[in-house]
Each structure stands twice: as C-alpha cells, then as structure tokens.
Design an enzyme around this catalytic site. Structure first.
Site, PDB file in Angstrom:
ATOM      1  N   GLY A 113       0.759  -1.241   0.000  1.00 27.95           N
ATOM      2  CA  GLY A 113       0.000   0.000   0.000  1.00 27.95           C
ATOM      3  C   GLY A 113       0.787   1.287   0.000  1.00 27.95           C
ATOM      4  N   ARG A 146      -5.236   3.776 -15.668  1.00 20.09           N
ATOM      5  CA  ARG A 146      -5.371   4.431 -14.360  1.00 20.09           C
ATOM      6  C   ARG A 146      -5.965   5.849 -14.438  1.00 20.09           C
ATOM      7  NH1 ARG A 146      -1.743   5.520 -11.316  1.00 20.09           N
ATOM      8  NH2 ARG A 146      -2.781   4.943  -9.379  1.00 20.09           N
ATOM      9  N   CYS A 190     -12.413   4.809 -28.676  1.00 23.16           N
ATOM     10  CA  CYS A 190     -13.710   5.434 -28.943  1.00 23.16           C
ATOM     11  C   CYS A 190     -14.469   5.691 -27.633  1.00 23.16           C
ATOM     12  CB  CYS A 190     -14.489   4.508 -29.867  1.00 23.16           C
ATOM     13  SG  CYS A 190     -15.817   5.341 -30.677  1.00 23.16           S
TER      14      CYS A 190
HETATM   15  C1  LIG Z   1      -3.871  -7.846  -0.390  1.00 28.83           C
HETATM   16  C2  LIG Z   1      -2.991  -6.928  -1.149  1.00 28.83           C
HETATM   17  N1  LIG Z   1      -1.675  -6.967  -0.900  1.00 28.83           N
HETATM   18  C3  LIG Z   1      -0.813  -6.156  -1.549  1.00 28.83           C
HETATM   19  C4  LIG Z   1      -1.265  -5.238  -2.472  1.00 28.83           C
HETATM   20  C5  LIG Z   1      -0.262  -4.351  -3.128  1.00 28.83           C
HETATM   21  O1  LIG Z   1      -0.524  -3.024  -2.825  1.00 28.83           O
HETATM   22  P1  LIG Z   1       0.452  -1.875  -3.339  1.00 28.83           P
HETATM   23  O2  LIG Z   1       0.653  -2.106  -4.779  1.00 28.83           O
HETATM   24  O3  LIG Z   1      -0.300  -0.633  -3.061  1.00 28.83           O
HETATM   25  O4  LIG Z   1       1.701  -1.966  -2.567  1.00 28.83           O
HETATM   26  C6  LIG Z   1      -2.637  -5.147  -2.740  1.00 28.83           C
HETATM   27  C7  LIG Z   1      -3.159  -4.129  -3.651  1.00 28.83           C
HETATM   28  O5  LIG Z   1      -3.692  -3.139  -3.200  1.00 28.83           O
HETATM   29  C8  LIG Z   1      -3.518  -6.021  -2.065  1.00 28.83           C
HETATM   30  O6  LIG Z   1      -4.816  -5.993  -2.318  1.00 28.83           O
HETATM   31  N1  LIG Z   2      -5.208  -0.858  -9.590  1.00 31.79           N
HETATM   32  C1  LIG Z   2      -4.977   0.089  -8.551  1.00 31.79           C
HETATM   33  C2  LIG Z   2      -4.413  -0.551  -7.341  1.00 31.79           C
HETATM   34  C3  LIG Z   2      -5.191  -1.720  -6.885  1.00 31.79           C
HETATM   35  C4  LIG Z   2      -4.494  -2.403  -5.831  1.00 31.79           C
HETATM   36  C5  LIG Z   2      -4.953  -3.797  -5.669  1.00 31.79           C
HETATM   37  N2  LIG Z   2      -5.693  -4.028  -4.466  1.00 31.79           N
HETATM   38  C6  LIG Z   2      -4.131   1.222  -9.067  1.00 31.79           C
HETATM   39  O1  LIG Z   2      -3.801   1.292 -10.175  1.00 31.79           O
HETATM   40  O2  LIG Z   2      -3.779   2.122  -8.395  1.00 31.79           O
END
Ligand SMILES: Cc1ncc(COP(=O)(O)O)c(C=O)c1O
Ligand SMILES: N[C@@H](CCCC[NH3+])C(=O)O
Length: 472
Positions: A295, A370, A400
């Site tokens: 995260g 994104r 499109c």
């Molecule tokens: C359970 C879990 N672990 C790890 C991640 C990796 O998160 P990030 O890419 O924000 O480090 C995610 C994506 O949000 C996730 O859902």
């Molecule tokens: N897809 C998202 C993040 C998702 C993380 C997965 N739980 C992004 O681009 O920021």
C-alpha cells in the site's frame, strides 16, 4: 541481417546515425561485424555507448535536456526498437526498490512478498525471485506464473475474496500460505486441504477499520470492505479452525489499501492488529506472522513531494513486531515497481476543438487505464527537448471513449507527429491492467539492463487474439 518483428535493424540504425546533431552508437543484435565506431556485438541485446547519466531510473539529462533511463537516451531507444508504443523498464530501479525494502527490514524476522498483481512480467518476476523476494498472489494463474518465475511457494501468500476450489487445491498442494477471507473461504480451504491430503497454513485477513485516505476504489481495510473476515465474528473463525485438523492458523493479515502516503496509518492499523494477535494467542493459537499488506504510495506528481520510504514504513511497526516476537510480512507492489517504468508513446497528431488542445498518441486507456479509471495523475513529458510553443493539452488516445485520456491540462511544448511522449511511473497496475478494447493489442515491453535494451515481452498480435475463436 538480423531482423526484429520483420524489420531490418540496420535500416533503422542507419537512419539514426544519420540524424543531425546526434552522437549515437548502436549495437546490432547478433551482428557479426563491427561496422561503425562505437558499435559492439552483445548477444541478443543492443549496447549503446553514449555518455553514462545518473544510471538509476528516469531523469532528464542535465546537459542535453533529453529524457534518459539509466544511462540510455530514450530517443535512441525509440529509434532502435521496432514498436512505436512500448513499456520501458529500468532493471536498476527495480532492484534498487527491492533492496530498499531489504535494507529497511534488517534486524527483523521478515518475509517481503512482491505483489504480482502490480506487474506480472515473467522476466521481472524472475529477477525479483532470484533476488530472494517472496510473492503475494491473487489467483491460481498468478501462482502458476510465480512458480514458473522461480518463487519458492512456501514464501508466497494467496489472497482474495473469491478463491476458487482448483486455485486453493493448487495452493495447498504447493505449501502456499493462504489468507482466510470469509466463512465460505475457510470451508473451501479446508475442503482443498482434505482433498489434497495436506494441511493448509492459514492467516486470518482482518480489517482494522482504519481509513487509508485514498481513492475509494483502492481502499480495502475499512469495516464495509468486500475483503477480509467479519471481525465481530472472529471467535467463530477461531472455533472453526480449532475444529478443523487440516487447518493450521499461523498469522494475521491486513491490507488497508493502495497509494497510502502517511505511515501513521500503517502504525494505527498495526496497533489494532496487535490487540487481535494478543486475543488470538490467548485463545491458544501460536501465531508467527503479522502481515501488514502493501500500500505504500509513490510521488506520482514529480514535484518533489517527500513521501515515506520503505524504512519509514518498517520503522513505524518495528517495535510491535519485536515485542510480539513475530515475523513481519509485507506485500509491496506499487512502491516496488511503479517508478521503474514509463509507457513510451508516439505522437499521432495535435488538434484543437473549441478551447481545448489535444495531443493524440498511440497509447490509450487500453494500454494504461489508471487516469480513466481513477482520475489518476501520471506525469507526462516529451522524450526530446523542444523549443516549440508551450500550450495546455489533454493527452488522449485513439479509443472510442471520451474518457480515454492519459493526462489532462498538461503544459507541454507543441509536439510534431512522430515525437516521443512518455507517461511516467507506469510499472504498477498499468500493463497488468491493459486490455484489448477496440482490438488494441497489448504492447511490447523492454528492459534496460547493464546498459543494454532487452525485449522482455512481445507485442500481442491479432492472430493470437483470433486463436481463441479457432474451431468455433
Ligand atoms: C492484499 C494486497 N496486498 C498487496 C497489495 C499491493 O498493494 P500496493 O501495490 O499498493 O503496494 C494489494 C493491492 O492493493 C492487495 O490488495
Ligand atoms: N489498480 C490500482 C491498485 C489496486 C491495488 C490492488 N488491491 C491502481 O492502479 O492504483
């Protein structure tokens, strides 16, 4: 003559050498002779011998104003590779990011697990596996890819709110750590363990109900989230695990969300998780793992925003992990891979409608979703310096949909058709979320490694796409 995707490397190379005012030296893949000063033969990759820059990731050359990746000029790479649109990675940057986590974890029992969902390029996965990383997975196919890449399955975690029976059977069979996400998930894991005749090592995914202060689509740890167990029901889970000899509870997991920019949020969650751990231990379970998920955000703005580092993150939970004698599991995706990569586009044209100026490029929401999906900002710049008039543009693709854009209100020198334009920080959740919408094929990927450019994924072809209809 070596050809790449049917094109002559030499013809491209000569065009490049002939460009005015450019000092470019290229090595042809597999070429047998050295036919220009500075050219060297290097296996199946190209060697550029221009002056080395900072050598770590993406930056603008202080002397020439060109965009560089590691020690290579992106313009030179553009002229060398056959595709007009491609993802380009810096291996140095990937490894630097991984090493930052390794260093941050020094002094702790730990299991760093790369979140494969962020980027599932097999070559990059292999490099992270070879460096010793574990992996966090969210599907059976990710698990198969992780095994193919060389990750040790006992150092992987299987997450998800909708794991399928075949996925769970494979995970149990391979000795993967599995997060319990719900009552039915617990039953399915137990069934998979009974079917394979192997005990499943499980963690409880608990929602600490801490607000990660991010876009709602990437917030996952609040009480109303679709992920994780009902915390009010935790005793039910402990009783169910106790009654099931094929399940061994080894830890707890939380994942608050993605793009988090304050470490006190992780601290608040860890303090809450610490209370859950004490309570679960008091129930007679020997927990080993505290998994705080991933995260950590990155500076998408490119405005020098000071964001927490991996060390800041780990240090904020270090005392809790030590005090409770736990192994800390982390699951970074974005902060491991995003900054290593940019999407390199070619400008198709420039147009004005009403009071809006548009740069139309070949990349799109099909290549990089994104901005369209979350309104996310990713920094955009041209690959070469320009004295053309600066204007405010929306950078859009050919899809499109009016929501097909890569950037809004960007002040850029007015480009010409054929100019290079990059979208930065495209290593995470860009290629892995790409689609075939409007029958756009997912682009090729290249890696800069030891001063060479190496293809690490082929562009998809329409023939491959058509193959799924074969015989129907
Ligand atoms: C359970 C879990 N672990 C790890 C991640 C990796 O998160 P990030 O890419 O924000 O480090 C995610 C994506 O949000 C996730 O859902
Ligand atoms: N897809 C998202 C993040 C998702 C993380 C997965 N739980 C992004 O681009 O920021």
């Amino acid at each position: 003559m070596q050809t790449i995707s049917g094109r002559s490397v030499q013809s491209r190379c000569l065009a490049r050498v002939a460009a005015p005012g450019r000092k470019v030296c290229v090595v042809r893949a597999g070429a047998a002779v050295q036919d220009k000063p500075g050219e060297k033969v290097v296996g199946s990759a190209w060697q550029f011998t221009q002056p080395a820059g900072k050598g770590l990731g993406w930056y603008t050359g202080a002397e020439d104003g060109y965009l560089y990746v590691d020690q290579l000029r992106v313009e030179d790479i553009r002229r060398q590779v056959p595709e007009a649109l491609f993802y380009l990675y810096s291996k140095n940057r990937v490894m630097h990011n991984y090493e930052s986590y390794k260093k941050a974890l020094e002094g702790l029992d730990s299991l760093p697990c790369y979140a494969v969902k962020a980027n599932n390029n097999l070559i990059i996965m292999k490099q992270l596996a070879a460096a010793g990383s574990g992996a966090v997975l969210v599907s059976g196919n990710e698990l198969k890819m992780a095994i193919a890449a060389g990750f040790d399955p006992s150092r992987t975690i299987f997450n998800g709110n909708g794991k399928l029976p075949w996925e769970l059977e494979l995970a149990v069979e391979k000795g993967v750590l599995i997060n319990i996400d719900s009552e039915f998930d617990l039953q399915n894991i137990a069934a998979a363990a009974r079917k394979t005749g192997k005990k499943a090592k499980v963690l409880l995914r608990i929602n600490p109900d801490v607000d990660p202060q991010v876009h709602p689509y990437v917030s996952t740890g609040l009480a109303g989230s679709k992920f994780g167990i009902r915390n009010s029901h935790i005793k039910w889970f402990l009783d169910a695990i106790r009654a099931e000899p094929m399940l061994e509870l080894v830890g707890v997991h939380s994942h608050l969300g993605s793009t988090i920019t304050k470490v006190n949020i992780f601290r608040d969650a860890a303090v809450i998780m610490c209370e859950f751990i004490k309570m679960i231990r008091a129930e007679g379970f020997e927990l080993k793992y505290l998994n705080i998920g991933g995260g950590l955000g990155i500076d998408y703005s490119h405005e020098g925003q000071v964001l927490p580092t991996p060390t800041d993150l780990i240090d904020t939970v270090r005392d809790i992990v030590k005090e409770l004698g736990l192994t800390l599991v982390i699951e970074p995706g974005r902060s491991m891979i995003a900054t290593s990569c940019a999407l390199v586009n070619t400008v198709t044209g420039v147009k004005t409608n009403g009071n809006k100026n548009f740069i139309v490029v070949d990349g799109s929401m099909a290549t990089l979703i994104r901005p369209s999906l979350y309104g996310a900002y990713q920094h955009i710049e041209l690959t070469a310096p320009s004295t053309a008039e600066k204007q405010t543009f929306d950078v859009v693709g050919p899809i499109c949909e009016s929501g097909d854009y890569l950037g809004k209100d960007r002040v850029l020198p007015t480009p010409k058709a054929g100019d290079g334009l990059v979208v930065h920080d495209a290593g995470a959740y860009c290629m892995s979320m790409a689609s075939n919408y409007n029958l756009k094929m997912r682009p090729a990927e290249y890696l800069v490694e030891d001063g060479k450019v190496r293809k690490i994924r082929h562009e998809e072809t329409l023939e491959q796409h058509m193959a799924v209809f074969e015989g129907l």
